[in-house]
Structure formats: C-alpha cells, structure tokens
Design a protein around this motif. Structure first.
Motif, PDB file in Angstrom:
ATOM      1  N   GLY A  32      44.348  28.822  48.481  1.00  0.00           N
ATOM      2  CA  GLY A  32      45.580  29.281  49.127  1.00  0.00           C
ATOM      3  C   GLY A  32      45.871  30.732  48.803  1.00  0.00           C
ATOM      4  O   GLY A  32      46.976  31.204  48.969  1.00  0.00           O
ATOM      5  N   ARG A  33      44.851  31.440  48.319  1.00  0.00           N
ATOM      6  CA  ARG A  33      44.936  32.851  47.912  1.00  0.00           C
ATOM      7  C   ARG A  33      45.827  33.043  46.687  1.00  0.00           C
ATOM      8  O   ARG A  33      46.411  34.099  46.492  1.00  0.00           O
ATOM      9  N   GLU A  34      45.897  32.012  45.835  1.00  0.00           N
ATOM     10  CA  GLU A  34      46.639  32.131  44.593  1.00  0.00           C
ATOM     11  C   GLU A  34      46.002  33.165  43.677  1.00  0.00           C
ATOM     12  O   GLU A  34      46.677  33.854  42.928  1.00  0.00           O
ATOM     13  N   TYR A  35      44.679  33.243  43.739  1.00  0.00           N
ATOM     14  CA  TYR A  35      43.943  34.219  42.953  1.00  0.00           C
ATOM     15  C   TYR A  35      42.619  34.518  43.636  1.00  0.00           C
ATOM     16  O   TYR A  35      42.158  33.779  44.483  1.00  0.00           O
ATOM     17  N   GLU A  36      42.031  35.652  43.269  1.00  0.00           N
ATOM     18  CA  GLU A  36      40.716  36.058  43.767  1.00  0.00           C
ATOM     19  C   GLU A  36      39.787  36.202  42.571  1.00  0.00           C
ATOM     20  O   GLU A  36      40.236  36.486  41.450  1.00  0.00           O
ATOM     21  N   THR A  37      38.499  35.994  42.808  1.00  0.00           N
ATOM     22  CA  THR A  37      37.534  36.024  41.713  1.00  0.00           C
ATOM     23  C   THR A  37      36.329  36.899  42.053  1.00  0.00           C
ATOM     24  O   THR A  37      36.126  37.273  43.205  1.00  0.00           O
ATOM     25  N   VAL A  38      35.542  37.176  41.005  1.00  0.00           N
ATOM     26  CA  VAL A  38      34.253  37.836  41.166  1.00  0.00           C
ATOM     27  C   VAL A  38      33.272  37.124  40.233  1.00  0.00           C
ATOM     28  O   VAL A  38      33.647  36.677  39.147  1.00  0.00           O
ATOM     29  N   VAL A  39      32.032  37.004  40.678  1.00  0.00           N
ATOM     30  CA  VAL A  39      30.995  36.350  39.879  1.00  0.00           C
ATOM     31  C   VAL A  39      30.252  37.420  39.073  1.00  0.00           C
ATOM     32  O   VAL A  39      29.683  38.341  39.645  1.00  0.00           O
ATOM     33  N   PHE A  40      30.272  37.283  37.753  1.00  0.00           N
ATOM     34  CA  PHE A  40      29.579  38.216  36.875  1.00  0.00           C
ATOM     35  C   PHE A  40      28.224  37.693  36.444  1.00  0.00           C
ATOM     36  O   PHE A  40      27.359  38.463  36.040  1.00  0.00           O
ATOM     37  N   ASP A  41      28.041  36.387  36.501  1.00  0.00           N
ATOM     38  CA  ASP A  41      26.754  35.822  36.127  1.00  0.00           C
ATOM     39  C   ASP A  41      26.605  34.451  36.763  1.00  0.00           C
ATOM     40  O   ASP A  41      27.570  33.695  36.861  1.00  0.00           O
ATOM     41  N   CYS A  42      25.392  34.167  37.234  1.00  0.00           N
ATOM     42  CA  CYS A  42      25.049  32.853  37.770  1.00  0.00           C
ATOM     43  C   CYS A  42      23.529  32.715  37.717  1.00  0.00           C
ATOM     44  O   CYS A  42      22.819  33.702  37.523  1.00  0.00           O
ATOM     45  N   PRO A  43      23.012  31.505  37.880  1.00  0.00           N
ATOM     46  CA  PRO A  43      21.565  31.302  37.795  1.00  0.00           C
ATOM     47  C   PRO A  43      20.744  32.131  38.800  1.00  0.00           C
ATOM     48  O   PRO A  43      19.580  32.420  38.549  1.00  0.00           O
ATOM     49  N   LEU A  44      21.343  32.536  39.903  1.00  0.00           N
ATOM     50  CA  LEU A  44      20.620  33.342  40.898  1.00  0.00           C
ATOM     51  C   LEU A  44      20.430  34.796  40.470  1.00  0.00           C
ATOM     52  O   LEU A  44      19.554  35.484  40.988  1.00  0.00           O
TER      53      LEU A  44
END
Length: 98
Positions: A44-56
C-alpha cells in the motif's frame, strides 16, 4: 537476502526505520497491521525498499554514506527518505556465494 527500507510514508513509521532490514521489523509490522491496517509487505506504499544482497548478486552492495531527509507528512505519518551518497561493492564470504 538483505532488503532495506529507503522510504517511509505510513502511520507508525519514522525515519528511525530507514536503512534497516525489513526482517528486523517483522514483529512491529505485525502489530501495526492490527493497529491501523498496515500492509506488512508495503504493497500500500507504506514503505519502499532496495535490495542490497541476494543469491543472484555476485557481490553485495554496501552503503558507505547516506543522508536522511523528511520530505512531507506530519508527526503521526512522516514521509522520510534516505539518500545514499556513496555505495560500494564487496565480495561475499564463501558461505554467501552461489
């Protein structure tokens, strides 16, 4: 996975949430869901995120410097954002590589 909050725009979220992993706030998000209908996934656009690390990722992204800004809202639901001025790529430890 390392997924961090980069923008808040919901009742109950403050600038203190910025730069933190969403996993660290699971219990708080569950309480906020019951309190004000907060969507724990941020859909619901309560917050936004960014991915700093993942298996890919071959390397992880590491923030080196940042600045937090309040860009709107009020005291009960401030709209805050974190601007990263400097990021670096770091090798993953052996346990984190594919």
């Amino acid at each position: 996975m390392e997924i961090n909050i980069v923008k808040t725009c919901s009742m109950g979220l403050t600038e203190a949430f910025l730069g933190n992993s969403i996993q660290t706030h699971r219990e708080k998000f569950a309480k906020m869901k019951d309190q004000f209908g907060f969507n724990v996934c941020g859909e619901g656009r309560e917050y936004e995120t960014v991915v700093f690390d993942c298996p890919l990722f071959k390397k992880k992204i590491v923030p080196k410097s940042s600045q937090v800004k309040r860009i709107g809202g009020d005291d009960s639901a401030p709209v805050c954002i974190i601007h990263y001025q400097e990021l670096a790529l770091e090798e993953k430890s052996d346990g984190q590589k594919e």
